[in-house]
Motif scaffolding. Structure first.
Motif, mmCIF file in Angstrom:
data_model
loop_
_atom_site.group_PDB
_atom_site.id
_atom_site.type_symbol
_atom_site.label_atom_id
_atom_site.label_comp_id
_atom_site.label_asym_id
_atom_site.label_seq_id
_atom_site.Cartn_x
_atom_site.Cartn_y
_atom_site.Cartn_z
ATOM 1 N N ASN A 70 0.831 -1.210 0.000
ATOM 2 C CA ASN A 70 0.000 0.000 0.000
ATOM 3 C C ASN A 70 0.864 1.258 0.000
ATOM 4 N N ASP A 73 2.138 1.900 -3.399
ATOM 5 C CA ASP A 73 1.047 2.356 -4.262
ATOM 6 C C ASP A 73 0.698 3.824 -4.020
ATOM 7 N N GLU A 74 0.938 4.299 -2.783
ATOM 8 C CA GLU A 74 0.554 5.670 -2.412
ATOM 9 C C GLU A 74 1.535 6.721 -2.918
ATOM 10 N N HIS A 75 2.740 6.312 -3.303
ATOM 11 C CA HIS A 75 3.776 7.274 -3.667
ATOM 12 C C HIS A 75 4.131 7.171 -5.150
#
Length: 248
Positions: A70, A73-75
């Motif tokens: 996660n 995926d966030e960056h």
């Protein structure tokens, strides 16, 4: 031996399953923020910054792979690179081996990089890859030592320790990462070299124990390891200077 006809595909393995006790309580070291972004993300970006690196494998804490996935995926990460998260083991050596096991067959050059070296410049990464491609089974970036080094008889913490000798500083180097390897050589080292205690913390040292040659290329002062609180202060200063100079 490697089949010379196959393409030189390069992957980076980042063991990030450790807790980083010396930085004190709180989040695992790799997830500590640096300039508002987790150190692990900086380290992943540092590997992906090299156009030669087509895959970055992050080895997460055994129970933390979904969270790390996660996080990636966030960056924003370079889109030309593939990313993979695998659960690690109890030791760094075991985690690196699990990262190696996850590599596709067409990877022939492997980098192993410390998540705690978030600021390694891309020129250093490229120099390591190039030396492996030129035929070195194992390559480490390293710097000459600024300090004189003493070999001592270890004693109790805080107690005076007798000096056994003074190695010649000109012959010594402080080793950094990424360390680079011919994949077959590194896999063989992990299969045949056993290490007690916490396992091997230096993959090139395992290759040395095979009897295979290891070479040094110039490291970089900004590839230092963020281990203690003062290192974090220095890393923040380097990052702030980069942002001022590069405008990112």
């Amino acid at each position: 031996m490697s089949d010379l006809s196959r393409p030189y595909r390069t992957a980076a393995v980042i063991p990030a399953a450790g807790r980083g006790v010396r930085l004190g309580p709180g989040a695992p070291k790799a997830l500590r923020a640096l300039g508002g972004t987790p150190m692990l993300i900086h380290a992943v970006r540092a590997m992906a910054a090299s156009r030669s690196v087509s895959l970055v494998v992050v080895v997460a804490p055994p129970d933390g792979a979904p969270e790390v996935k996660n996080l990636l995926d966030e960056h924003a990460l370079p889109e030309r690179t593939d990313y993979l998260v695998v659960p690690g083991g109890d030791t760094r050596q075991e985690s690196v081996r699990l990262g190696l096991d996850a590599l596709p067959e067409d990877v022939s050059v492997v980098l192993v990089h410390d998540a705690a070296r978030p600021l390694v410049p891309v020129d250093t990464v490229d120099a390591v890859i190039e030396a492996v491609r030129d035929g070195a089974p194992a390559v480490v970036p390293a710097l000459p030592l600024a300090d004189t080094v003493k070999e001592v008889e270890p004693g109790a913490p805080g107690e005076p320790e007798p000096v056994l000798g003074t190695p010649e500083r000109a012959r010594l180097r402080a080793v950094q990462t990424p360390q680079g390897f011919d994949r077959d050589t590194l896999v063989r080292a992990h299969k045949t070299v056993t290490a007690g205690g916490e396992g091997a913390t230096d993959d090139a040292g395992m290759v040395e124990r095979l009897g295979a040659p290891v070479v040094v290329v110039p490291g970089h002062e900004e590839a230092f390891k963020v281990t203690r609180p003062l290192d974090l202060v220095l890393a923040e200063a380097v990052l702030a200077r980069r942002r001022a100079n590069d405008g990112f």
